[in-house]
Design a protein around this motif. Structure first.
Motif, PDB file in Angstrom:
ATOM      1  N   UNK A  61       0.809  -1.283   0.084  1.00  0.00           N
ATOM      2  CA  UNK A  61      -0.016   0.020   0.013  1.00  0.00           C
ATOM      3  C   UNK A  61       0.666   1.012  -0.017  1.00  0.00           C
ATOM      4  N   UNK A  62       1.664   1.249   0.846  1.00  0.00           N
ATOM      5  CA  UNK A  62       2.628   2.677   0.942  1.00  0.00           C
ATOM      6  C   UNK A  62       3.456   2.666  -0.448  1.00  0.00           C
ATOM      7  N   UNK A  66       0.896   3.934  -3.114  1.00  0.00           N
ATOM      8  CA  UNK A  66       0.666   5.467  -2.848  1.00  0.00           C
ATOM      9  C   UNK A  66       1.726   6.331  -3.062  1.00  0.00           C
ATOM     10  N   UNK A  67       3.168   5.845  -2.637  1.00  0.00           N
ATOM     11  CA  UNK A  67       4.167   6.634  -2.802  1.00  0.00           C
ATOM     12  C   UNK A  67       4.633   6.734  -4.231  1.00  0.00           C
ATOM     13  N   UNK A 126       2.300   9.452  -5.839  1.00  0.00           N
ATOM     14  CA  UNK A 126       2.655  11.035  -5.323  1.00  0.00           C
ATOM     15  C   UNK A 126       3.801  11.422  -5.700  1.00  0.00           C
ATOM     16  N   UNK A 127       5.013  10.552  -5.296  1.00  0.00           N
ATOM     17  CA  UNK A 127       6.142  11.087  -5.361  1.00  0.00           C
ATOM     18  C   UNK A 127       6.794  10.732  -6.805  1.00  0.00           C
ATOM     19  N   UNK A 149       1.233  12.735  -8.774  1.00  0.00           N
ATOM     20  CA  UNK A 149      -0.348  12.574  -9.150  1.00  0.00           C
ATOM     21  C   UNK A 149      -0.904  13.967  -8.734  1.00  0.00           C
ATOM     22  N   UNK A 150      -0.286  14.769  -7.484  1.00  0.00           N
ATOM     23  CA  UNK A 150      -1.083  16.040  -7.134  1.00  0.00           C
ATOM     24  C   UNK A 150      -0.985  17.137  -8.352  1.00  0.00           C
ATOM     25  N   UNK A 151       0.600  17.118  -8.610  1.00  0.00           N
ATOM     26  CA  UNK A 151       0.933  18.358  -9.447  1.00  0.00           C
ATOM     27  C   UNK A 151       0.080  18.307 -10.992  1.00  0.00           C
ATOM     28  N   UNK A 153      -2.886  17.586 -11.492  1.00  0.00           N
ATOM     29  CA  UNK A 153      -4.185  18.055 -11.326  1.00  0.00           C
ATOM     30  C   UNK A 153      -5.197  17.478 -11.836  1.00  0.00           C
ATOM     31  N   UNK A 154      -5.126  16.236 -12.249  1.00  0.00           N
ATOM     32  CA  UNK A 154      -6.358  15.704 -13.070  1.00  0.00           C
ATOM     33  C   UNK A 154      -6.976  14.580 -12.096  1.00  0.00           C
ATOM     34  N   UNK A 158      -7.105   6.107  -2.289  1.00  0.00           N
ATOM     35  CA  UNK A 158      -6.649   6.849  -3.532  1.00  0.00           C
ATOM     36  C   UNK A 158      -7.956   7.217  -4.513  1.00  0.00           C
ATOM     37  N   UNK A 164      -9.837   9.570  -2.656  1.00  0.00           N
ATOM     38  CA  UNK A 164      -9.072  11.256  -3.117  1.00  0.00           C
ATOM     39  C   UNK A 164      -9.469  11.795  -4.110  1.00  0.00           C
ATOM     40  N   UNK A 188     -10.438  16.120 -16.428  1.00  0.00           N
ATOM     41  CA  UNK A 188     -10.924  16.026 -15.069  1.00  0.00           C
ATOM     42  C   UNK A 188     -10.251  17.008 -14.047  1.00  0.00           C
ATOM     43  N   UNK A 230      -8.727  19.178 -10.768  1.00  0.00           N
ATOM     44  CA  UNK A 230      -9.014  19.311  -9.618  1.00  0.00           C
ATOM     45  C   UNK A 230      -9.564  20.665  -8.890  1.00  0.00           C
ATOM     46  N   UNK A 237      -3.280   8.962   2.590  1.00  0.00           N
ATOM     47  CA  UNK A 237      -3.580   7.571   1.495  1.00  0.00           C
ATOM     48  C   UNK A 237      -2.108   6.856   1.912  1.00  0.00           C
TER      49      UNK A 237
END
Lengths: 240, 626
Positions: A29-30, A33-34, A37-38, A42-44, A46-47, A117, A120, B511, B513, B604
């Motif tokens: 799991x870690x 997810x890691x 994200x890293x 994923x966050x940058x 923006x989708x 996820x 999220x 899609x 954020x 997460x």
């Protein structure tokens, strides 16, 4: 096949009696997810889509599923319990299928446990849930095929480390077959039709459509037929 | 089982495995889990296929035998072939599909080349590959010279459009009046000798040319070509009154008119450049308008102000490695588009650059339908401000006025803007021949028509709509938003072919954020006053500092008294402090978003393991009890 369910139950619950399984789940799991994200940023991006999450699954499975599957049969062979198992009134096929289904259910649980996820992306935007569900289906089917290969290599040896290395190699080939450089290499010494046929046996080629939301029967049949073939070899290997 | 029997069984099973997978790959159907049915034929395609009268032959060429083909390329070829089979089934016998795998030096290869399929060269092996489609109807043949995996989301549109095109024997006529260089500039053969290549036309022209014969009309023309199916007026500057009259009469006679006006053309601003302005050149005219026509047609529009949007402001690379939010560049998401109207119903994202805004005139008696609107956090920015102010200052200057319309469709009974008839040409200068007498017969005074106005013109340029790149030696372009889709949809819609519209933007769904976007807008609002106050104080201090420093220098000699030197040091310290404060505020703008990211990473990372831990404890206790 009446004995499959008791074997499945015994094996499946057995996972949760062992601390190793918990460690496996946490690492899986870690890492999943890691990586998203890293490495996948994923966050940058923006989708609100899980593409940057699922894209790592073939690579993540490449190491984690052999780790989970290496002891399936090699441990039983090393400790001699395999002989004991076959003194019970069950066939090899029932034992193989039962054990395999238990391990697959365990891995499926691991994949499903990445649900935060999905929540999220649901929180951050308005994702295409159909695509996300299809991706989960593809990931679980692909995990099943990886596991069948690992189950086979585990049945071939008493040594868990050899089983791990063997399954990583076989799975790596099955990942790389979809890679252009590898298929060009095949084309250089195989007839084109055969090289094409082999290139079609790649995990990635058949997993990708799921991540786009395409549920193609040919992809489902690929994973299921490969699993069936590996499990048949598994039975043959145990009955040597 | 004997060992030999085992080996036979394994071999047989392996052959079975290969066979099953081969047969499965030939299955004609597949599931589509996407919300927008991206991989399913749309009603538009089905309707178009149902209208085929005489069979259309489709020859799909793919050199599957070439070595070194990228896997992704082969997969895409399978995808295209499968979609063509879907078409074949949906057309119920009205399509004849031939799948051809041309080998080198064969009649099939010659046929592909004759049909206009462009061979591509595989890097490394140097082999030529044909991957295209030729459609034939009666004696008319059209081809898609290459398929491009980057255009996968437009595959259905491209196929349907080809089938549609091959059935239209005469192209429809599109009149184009444009001050923007949409068409390829004339190329001087001398330049070719100097090794220069001709400039290509903007991509939108290619899109329009697929279905229309594009007839360019110079702004100093006084008449329009006859029998236009649609008239496009882009960034009109200094049109002759006679031409305006011709546009007016065209609309009243029922020909749809599409107008793109712009209060500030980024393209012309870039053309002029700061150097030209520093050399004392006049500021370039970057605005365009059709005041007389638009007013009569019930639309208000001003070149004095630009629309700013705190929510949909685009994120733009500031050239210093950072990302700045430009409130005057609109990055419009799906909710900005009118879902009720065909041309905008399936759009997902567009970029408009320094757009104006439109509003209806109440007593015009016409129906004004907004097509594209900003968010409710929009307001005016004086066009003059764009020349000097930084994005932050522009954002601060916005006084929110609610949703603004940046594109609209006007329908109904239009009145003429020229009730006196055709305007007279200007009197001839001395030595020139007098203009021929004007035909004074009054023109049409009213008529029903369709007008679409967009308060920006830059969005039609490649810079804001496509990313050009080189694909296997062929120049190709990938749309970066739905700008081109909108421009093509609109013209198709206005000229009457509605089947293609429902297909165009399928699958380009983004899609974003939304939560993050709202947080950015909120933060911008929250810190706006603080930033404004700080900027005011900072410019005061900078002014005083400049004054003091100018007193110090005297013919190169330093004559500052200790008091003045102290004051300068004091102001410099204040300036540094304020700059730090400004940095802090700007950081605070991102703070909530960064905090959200950290929170989500932690949730997460640990939610799954915590669930497992809790389950493990529960399972252990249950076992103990049992």
């Amino acid at each position: 096949m009446s004995q499959v369910i008791p074997v499945f139950k015994r094996e499946f619950l057995g996972y949760f009696r062992s601390p190793v399984a918990y460690v496996f789940l946490v690492v899986f799991l870690m890492a999943a997810v890691g990586l998203a994200f890293f490495v996948g940023r994923f966050f940058d991006a923006g989708q609100a889509s899980l593409e940057s999450f699922f894209v790592f699954h073939p690579w993540l499975f490449l190491f984690l599923i052999p780790a989970a599957g290496m002891r399936l049969w090699s441990e039983e062979k090393r400790t001699g319990t395999v002989e004991l198992l076959f003194t019970l009134p069950i066939t090899t096929l029932e034992a193989v299928v039962g054990k395999y289904l238990a391990a697959w259910a365990f891995l499926s649980a691991a994949v499903v446990l990445t649900f935060p996820m999905a929540l999220t992306v649901g929180f951050l935007g308005d994702p295409d849930w159909g695509v996300i569900l299809a991706s989960y289906l593809g990931s679980i089917l692909m995990a099943g095929s990886y596991l069948a290969v690992c189950s086979l290599t585990s049945a071939l040896t008493k040594n868990q480390v050899i089983s791990f290395v063997l399954s990583v190699i076989v799975c790596l080939v099955l990942v790389f077959l979809g890679w252009s450089i590898f298929s060009e290499l095949l084309e250089s010494f195989l007839p084109l039709a055969l090289a094409d046929l082999l290139a079609n046996f790649s995990f990635v080629t058949h997993f990708e459509p799921f991540t786009k939301g395409i549920i193609d029967p040919s992809d489902i049949i690929f994973f299921l037929s490969l699993t069936g073939f590996a499990l048949f070899l598994n039975v043959v290997a145990l009955e040597r | 089982m004997k060992p030999s029997a085992k080996i036979t069984a394994i071999v047989l099973l392996f052959v079975g495995l290969v066979l099953v997978n081969y047969l499965a790959s030939q299955l004609p159907f597949r599931g589509d889990a996407t919300a927008e049915d991206i991989y399913t034929l749309s009603p538009g395609t089905k309707s178009l296929l149902s209208k085929i009268e005489e069979p259309v032959t489709l020859d799909f060429y793919f050199s599957s035998g070439a070595s070194g083909l990228p896997i992704s390329y082969k997969n895409y070829a399978n995808r295209v072939e499968e979609m063509l089979r879907q078409y074949d089934r949906a057309a119920r016998g009205k399509l004849i599909l031939n799948v051809i795998h041309p080998e080198p030096d064969t009649p099939e290869e010659e046929a592909a080349a004759r049909a206009g399929i462009q061979p591509q060269v595989i890097p490394g092996t140097g082999e030529q590959v044909y991957f295209g489609l030729a459609a034939t109807h009666a004696d008319l043949q059209e081809a898609m010279s290459t398929f491009n995996p980057q255009r996968e989301q437009f595959l259905e549109y491209d196929l349907s459009e080809l089938i549609q095109r091959v059935q239209v024997f005469e192209k429809r006529r599109l009149g184009l009046i444009s001050s923007l260089p949409l068409q390829a500039p004339e190329f001087n053969p001398m330049m070719a000798q100097m090794g220069q290549r001709p400039q290509p036309a903007q991509f939108i022209i290619g899109e329009w040319e697929r279905s229309f014969e594009v007839l360019p009309i110079e702004p100093d023309a006084t008449e329009l070509p006859a029998n236009l199916d649609v008239l496009v007026v882009v960034h009109p500057q200094a049109l002759m009154p006679e031409l305006e009259y011709a546009i007016d009469q065209t609309l009243l006679s029922g020909t749809p008119v599409f107008v793109a006006v712009d209060p500030s053309s980024e393209h012309f601003k870039r053309q002029a450049g700061p150097q030209q302005q520093m050399m004392g050149g006049p500021p370039p005219n970057t605005t365009s308008d059709l005041p007389r026509l638009l007013r009569t047609w019930g639309v208000t529009y001003s070149t004095e102000s630009v629309t700013g949007d705190l929510r949909y402001g685009a994120q733009v690379n500031d050239g210093r490695g950072g990302i700045a939010r430009f409130p005057h560049w609109l990055q419009l998401p799906a909710e900005s588009f009118n879902a009720e109207v065909m041309p905008t119903a399936q759009l997902n994202s567009m970029v408009l650059v320094e757009a104006g805004h439109l509003a209806p005139i109440d007593d015009s008696g016409l129906t004004f339908t907004p097509l594209i609107q900003t968010s409710d956090q929009a307001g005016d920015i004086p066009a003059m401000m764009l020349q000097f102010a930084q994005p932050d200052a522009l954002a601060q200057s916005i006084k929110e006025t609610g949703r603004q319309t940046v594109a609209a469709m006007v329908t109904g009974e239009f009145k003429t803007a020229f009730p006196q008839g055709k305007p007279a040409p200007p009197p001839a200068a001395e030595g020139e021949e007098p203009a021929p007498a004007v035909d004074n017969t009054p023109g049409q005074t009213s008529g029903s028509g369709t007008l679409v106005v967009v308060a920006d013109a830059d969005w039609l340029m490649d810079s804001y709509s496509v990313r050009r790149y080189n694909f296997l030696g062929v120049q190709a372009a990938e749309p970066i938003n739905d700008n081109l889709a909108f421009a093509s949809n609109l013209i198709e819609f206005m000229a009457g072919s509605k089947d293609l519209i429902s297909i165009r933007t399928k699958g380009s769904s983004q899609h974003p954020f939304t939560v993050v976007r709202d947080m950015e807008a909120d933060a911008q609002k929250r810190y706006q006053q603080q930033l404004e106050a700080l900027e005011g104080r900072l410019s005061d201090v900078q002014r005083q500092l400049t004054e003091l420093q100018s007193q110090v220098g005297d013919g190169g000699m330093l004559v500052a008294s200790p008091e003045v030197a102290d004051a300068i040091a004091e102001f410099q310290a204040q300036e540094a402090e304020m700059r730090r404060e400004r940095r802090d505020i700007r950081r605070a703008l991102r703070e909530d978003i960064d905090a959200l990211e950290t929170k989500l990473v932690l949730i997460n990372l640990f939610a799954g393991p915590l669930c497992i831990g809790a389950f493990g404890l529960w399972f252990r206790q249950r076992r103990r009890r049992a």
